[in-house]
Motif scaffolding. Structure first.
Motif, PDB file in Angstrom:
ATOM      1  N   UNK A 190      -1.917   3.660   8.904  1.00  0.00           N
ATOM      2  CA  UNK A 190      -1.052   3.403  10.069  1.00  0.00           C
ATOM      3  C   UNK A 190      -1.851   2.788  11.216  1.00  0.00           C
ATOM      4  N   UNK A 191      -3.171   2.790  11.101  1.00  0.00           N
ATOM      5  CA  UNK A 191      -4.048   2.192  12.110  1.00  0.00           C
ATOM      6  C   UNK A 191      -4.276   0.727  11.748  1.00  0.00           C
ATOM      7  N   UNK A 192      -3.779  -0.177  12.558  1.00  0.00           N
ATOM      8  CA  UNK A 192      -3.849  -1.614  12.237  1.00  0.00           C
ATOM      9  C   UNK A 192      -5.283  -2.132  12.168  1.00  0.00           C
ATOM     10  N   UNK A 193      -6.219  -1.418  12.777  1.00  0.00           N
ATOM     11  CA  UNK A 193      -7.618  -1.844  12.717  1.00  0.00           C
ATOM     12  C   UNK A 193      -8.195  -1.726  11.308  1.00  0.00           C
ATOM     13  N   UNK A 194      -7.544  -0.947  10.475  1.00  0.00           N
ATOM     14  CA  UNK A 194      -8.026  -0.773   9.100  1.00  0.00           C
ATOM     15  C   UNK A 194      -7.423  -1.772   8.123  1.00  0.00           C
ATOM     16  N   UNK A 195      -6.430  -2.539   8.585  1.00  0.00           N
ATOM     17  CA  UNK A 195      -5.708  -3.431   7.684  1.00  0.00           C
ATOM     18  C   UNK A 195      -6.399  -4.779   7.567  1.00  0.00           C
ATOM     19  N   UNK A 196      -6.268  -5.385   6.388  1.00  0.00           N
ATOM     20  CA  UNK A 196      -6.919  -6.662   6.105  1.00  0.00           C
ATOM     21  C   UNK A 196      -5.900  -7.789   6.059  1.00  0.00           C
ATOM     22  N   UNK A 197      -6.300  -8.965   6.553  1.00  0.00           N
ATOM     23  CA  UNK A 197      -5.440 -10.142   6.450  1.00  0.00           C
ATOM     24  C   UNK A 197      -5.438 -10.717   5.039  1.00  0.00           C
ATOM     25  N   UNK A 198      -6.424 -10.298   4.237  1.00  0.00           N
ATOM     26  CA  UNK A 198      -6.561 -10.842   2.883  1.00  0.00           C
ATOM     27  C   UNK A 198      -5.819 -10.032   1.832  1.00  0.00           C
ATOM     28  N   UNK A 199      -5.358  -8.840   2.195  1.00  0.00           N
ATOM     29  CA  UNK A 199      -4.722  -7.978   1.201  1.00  0.00           C
ATOM     30  C   UNK A 199      -3.743  -7.021   1.863  1.00  0.00           C
ATOM     31  N   UNK A 200      -2.614  -6.824   1.218  1.00  0.00           N
ATOM     32  CA  UNK A 200      -1.641  -5.847   1.720  1.00  0.00           C
ATOM     33  C   UNK A 200      -1.864  -4.483   1.076  1.00  0.00           C
ATOM     34  N   UNK A 201      -2.809  -4.410   0.162  1.00  0.00           N
ATOM     35  CA  UNK A 201      -3.060  -3.173  -0.581  1.00  0.00           C
ATOM     36  C   UNK A 201      -4.403  -2.558  -0.223  1.00  0.00           C
ATOM     37  N   UNK A 202      -5.429  -3.383  -0.097  1.00  0.00           N
ATOM     38  CA  UNK A 202      -6.786  -2.907   0.154  1.00  0.00           C
ATOM     39  C   UNK A 202      -7.091  -2.932   1.648  1.00  0.00           C
ATOM     40  N   UNK A 261      -7.893 -11.552  -7.182  1.00  0.00           N
ATOM     41  CA  UNK A 261      -7.840 -12.497  -6.061  1.00  0.00           C
ATOM     42  C   UNK A 261      -9.021 -12.297  -5.109  1.00  0.00           C
ATOM     43  N   UNK A 262      -9.339 -11.027  -4.826  1.00  0.00           N
ATOM     44  CA  UNK A 262     -10.408 -10.735  -3.876  1.00  0.00           C
ATOM     45  C   UNK A 262     -11.794 -10.937  -4.483  1.00  0.00           C
ATOM     46  N   UNK A 263     -11.925 -10.601  -5.782  1.00  0.00           N
ATOM     47  CA  UNK A 263     -13.225 -10.686  -6.444  1.00  0.00           C
ATOM     48  C   UNK A 263     -13.068 -11.414  -7.782  1.00  0.00           C
ATOM     49  N   UNK A 264     -12.832 -12.724  -7.740  1.00  0.00           N
ATOM     50  CA  UNK A 264     -12.522 -13.473  -8.966  1.00  0.00           C
ATOM     51  C   UNK A 264     -13.653 -13.478  -9.993  1.00  0.00           C
ATOM     52  N   UNK A 265     -14.894 -13.220  -9.568  1.00  0.00           N
ATOM     53  CA  UNK A 265     -16.020 -13.236 -10.498  1.00  0.00           C
ATOM     54  C   UNK A 265     -16.225 -11.890 -11.199  1.00  0.00           C
ATOM     55  N   UNK A 287     -12.520  -2.873   1.011  1.00  0.00           N
ATOM     56  CA  UNK A 287     -13.024  -4.194   0.617  1.00  0.00           C
ATOM     57  C   UNK A 287     -14.520  -4.296   0.896  1.00  0.00           C
ATOM     58  N   UNK A 288     -14.944  -3.807   2.058  1.00  0.00           N
ATOM     59  CA  UNK A 288     -16.366  -3.837   2.421  1.00  0.00           C
ATOM     60  C   UNK A 288     -17.194  -3.013   1.433  1.00  0.00           C
TER      61      UNK A 288
END
Length: 731
Positions: A395-407, A504-508, A412-413
């Motif tokens: 619920x804290x927007x600071x934790x949300x990523x622009x690259x993923x709606x799940x992670x 998508x995030x880690x294609x390799x 991710x880090x």
């Protein structure tokens, strides 16, 4: 003449009594034999529970009894299918679980031996033909015939199919030089691992073993943090039992754990080990059952049904991860493997060991009261600290990523960091499929199962909608069946979607998905787990089957994608289930010399179950949850029994449920509380409407005596199905 009492294969409560038949043939019949009988103009299978010899004729028997008798049609098997101990167990279970006795026998036996008509078409013994030498004399033989005789003399029996010329074989048989013999061939091939050196046990492990063996209580709860070495204790105890000429039944809650346990046990105990679980084919189960019954093995490993393995002289029953609810059967006869193991142990004077990092509250309460012996392991074997765990508030927007709606950003880090070091991750989402459900954005219609009424889950791999309760499958529609709109949305996510997001995030990186869909399709769970253990994949994505019991040394990160799923389920055990699952999942990280970490994503970051799981603090969770259970009168402060009612007519089942509730309420049993009638989470399935009455009680004697008598009266209404789920977990 023999008078035979049989139980009919039908599981109806109204037929839960013996029916008498006559037999005047030459074949042997004993308690535990199966026979064919004519029952109400149907050819059915009966299970013999009593045999009485008499010198009277049929007419004399009928005259003395006042009843008409018929003869059995056939004897299916002369030898008893179950020994005396298992027959006594069946009767004890039927009384405890208030269920038809025949349902117990059908649960105990593999498909080919069940007292049911379907068993007659089940697998039988598989034989392979061999050529066996009778005489090495070479008189009057052709050179080719001599060649075969000499091969048999030098190498022993040959498989018939490996001999090219069948005409030569036929001639040698006619000359009495060879014979064709049949040798039983098991259909389950067990790979026996190379012997592994026994590990040196720690002082804590040795002390635990001593306490278990020396305890006056037959049941021991072994509570050990993840990675504390419980499996090595199991192995050491099995060795002690075998040295004392006693046998062992070892249960694991998930079939996904069986390959790992089999590998450990077969490397130590070789051919003494048998395997028994529902993922075997019917033929494999039949062969293993007969091998166990014949005394050719001494250790049985399997899931819930292995508790009925026909092993004699059992000295120890082990339930690994005893808290897992898959030990409770969710259909008639609704037994719990823990209680059945305790029943069997009394017969043998055996020990029962319940192992877990997060014991069920019922087991822990019994251990705290001294009903069970209580042994604790508080440290990991390698003295490593438990994984560092972070709760990420979604619920804290600071934790949300622009690259993923799940992670989340922290997850991710963390994934980037461990991948850069060549380490592995496990991601847990306790929901399979791609999306939770499919809905119409225009009218709000949700695609639901026609059998169960619950939302269908979208599976993108085969573009199908599936019901995870009854197995119903249907094609994905392009239009809403209600309004015709094409604006359909896939809401939520499951394991398939997580794999997609990882790619998508880690294609390799190489991502492996493991859930019941993959297990069913690939049918090679052991191979998948081995590939991940060997480093062929960087990330393992799965449901709860990835959270328990596995030991992957290179896994340093566990991510729980959405911890809230279990908390939303309508059950008094929802917090306990969530705490157990997350605690077990966290325990998969940092099990070797590498430091582990875990990240829990949630919309409910303040919930006590999540916070205590993050801290791996079972004591604090146990204390708080017990206070809640006491106030709400839930187990372990009471027992629960659900009376399950079903009928094709909804009004009929509702009316019957209220009548039954009122009858029970008038009895006014002390410390007994009624809830209902209630509509279950899935109110319609199997073509019938369902309602339940739940009874909370402290003492069962008078209550169960009344329920047993009442069941006879209730069953007169043939339009209502009645089942008792004793010690229910689904409320």
């Amino acid at each position: 003449m023999k008078i035979i009492d049989v139980l009919i294969e039908r599981k109806a409560n109204s037929l839960n009594r013996p029916f008498a038949y006559l037999y005047d043939g030459e074949r042997n019949i004993s308690v535990g034999s199966r026979v064919n009988v004519n029952f109400n103009h149907h050819n059915l299978v009966g299970y013999v529970i009593k045999v009485m010899d008499t010198n009277l004729s049929k007419d004399e028997i009928e005259k003395n009894s006042g009843f008409k008798y018929t003869y059995i049609l056939d004897v299916i098997n002369e030898e008893p299918l179950l020994n005396e101990e298992l027959n006594l167990l069946a009767n004890e279970m039927a009384e405890y679980y208030l269920c038809p006795l025949i349902s117990i026998y059908q649960t105990m036996l593999p498909s080919s031996l069940k007292p049911s008509s379907s068993s007659l078409k089940g697998p039988k013994i598989y034989y392979e033909k061999y050529v066996h030498l009778l005489s090495p004399l070479e008189d009057d033989l052709t050179p080719k015939q001599i060649e075969i005789v000499r091969n048999l003399k030098n190498s022993g029996d040959l498989r018939l199919k490996d001999v090219k010329s069948q005409s030569i074989i036929k001639n040698l048989v006619n000359k009495n030089r060879i014979e064709i013999i049949k040798v039983e061939k098991p259909r389950l091939e067990i790979k026996y691992e190379d012997s592994a050196p026994e590990k040196v046990l720690t002082p804590d492990q040795n002390q635990a073993i001593k306490s278990i063996l020396d305890s006056k209580q037959s049941v021991t709860l072994l509570e050990g943090v993840t990675g504390s070495g419980k499996t090595e204790i199991y192995l050491a105890l099995v060795k002690e039992m075998l040295n004392a000429n006693k046998n062992v039944i070892m249960l694991v809650p998930e079939i996904s754990l069986t390959p790992m346990m089999i590998k450990m046990f077969t490397s130590r105990f070789k051919e003494d080990v048998a395997i028994f679980h529902s993922d075997l084919t019917n033929a494999e189960r039949y062969d293993e059952y007969r091998r166990i019954s014949s005394g050719k093995c001494r250790v049985v490993i399997g899931a819930r049904s292995a508790v009925f393995a026909p092993l004699n002289n059992v000295g120890l029953f082990i339930l690994d991860e005893e808290h897992v609810e898959s030990y409770k059967q969710d259909s008639l006869p609704f037994y719990h493997a823990r209680e059945v193991a305790i029943m069997r142990a009394k017969h043998f004077g055996a020990k029962v060991l319940l192992g877990s990092a997060t014991p069920s509250l019922e087991s822990r309460a019994r251990a705290s009261k001294g009903v069970y012996n209580f042994v604790r392991l508080t440290k990991r074997i390698n003295e490593k600290a438990l994984p560092k765990t972070s709760i990420i508030d979604l619920t804290n927007t600071n934790n949300l990523s622009n690259d993923s709606v799940i992670f989340s950003l922290p997850l991710i880090k963390a994934l980037k960091e461990i991948f850069s070091k060549g380490e592995q991750a496990i991601l847990l989402i306790n929901r399979r499929g791609y999306s939770s459900y499919l809905t119409c954005r225009n009218c709000g219609h949700i695609f639901k199962c026609p059998n169960c009424g619950i939302g269908l889950t979208y599976h993108r791999a085969n573009n199908l909608l599936k019901c995870h309760h009854c197995g119903h499958v249907e094609m994905v529609s392009d239009n809403c069946p209600k309004c015709g709109s094409t604006y359909l949305s896939k809401i939520g996510f499951g394991t398939e979607r997580i794999v997609d997001e990882m790619n998508k995030l880690f294609p390799q990186k190489r991502v492996l998905r493991l859930d019941s869909d993959v297990k069913m399709n690939v049918n090679n769970l052991n191979k998948s787990l081995s590939q991940f253990a060997c480093g062929e994949y960087d990330c393992l994505v799965g449901t709860q089957m990835v959270a328990k019991g596995h030991d992957f040394p290179n896994v340093t990160l566990v991510g729980v994608i959405l911890a809230d799923i279990g908390l939303a389920l309508p059950s008094f055990k929802s917090a306990e289930r969530t705490f157990e699952l997350i605690t077990q999942a966290i325990g998969r990280a940092g099990r070797s010399d590498k430091e582990g970490q875990a990240i829990i994503q949630t919309y409910n970051s303040r919930h006590y179950a999540l916070n205590y799981a993050a801290k791996q603090d079972y004591e604090a969770f146990y204390s708080q949850e017990m206070r809640i259970r006491q106030v709400q009168k839930y187990p372990p402060f009471t027992y629960l029994t659900a009376i399950k009612l079903a009928a094709k007519n909804e009004a009929l089942v509702i009316d019957f449920a209220y009548q039954l509730f009122n009858i029970l309420a008038k009895q006014n049993f002390p410390e007994t509380y009624l809830v209902g009638p209630i509509t279950p989470f899935i109110p319609f399935f199997g073509g019938k409407y369902h309602r339940e009455i739940v009874i909370k009680y402290r003492k069962k004697d008078n209550l169960f005596s009344f329920l047993s008598k009442m069941l006879i009266e209730m069953q007169k209404n043939s339009q209502i199905d009645i089942q008792f789920d004793v010690d229910t977990l689904d409320f």
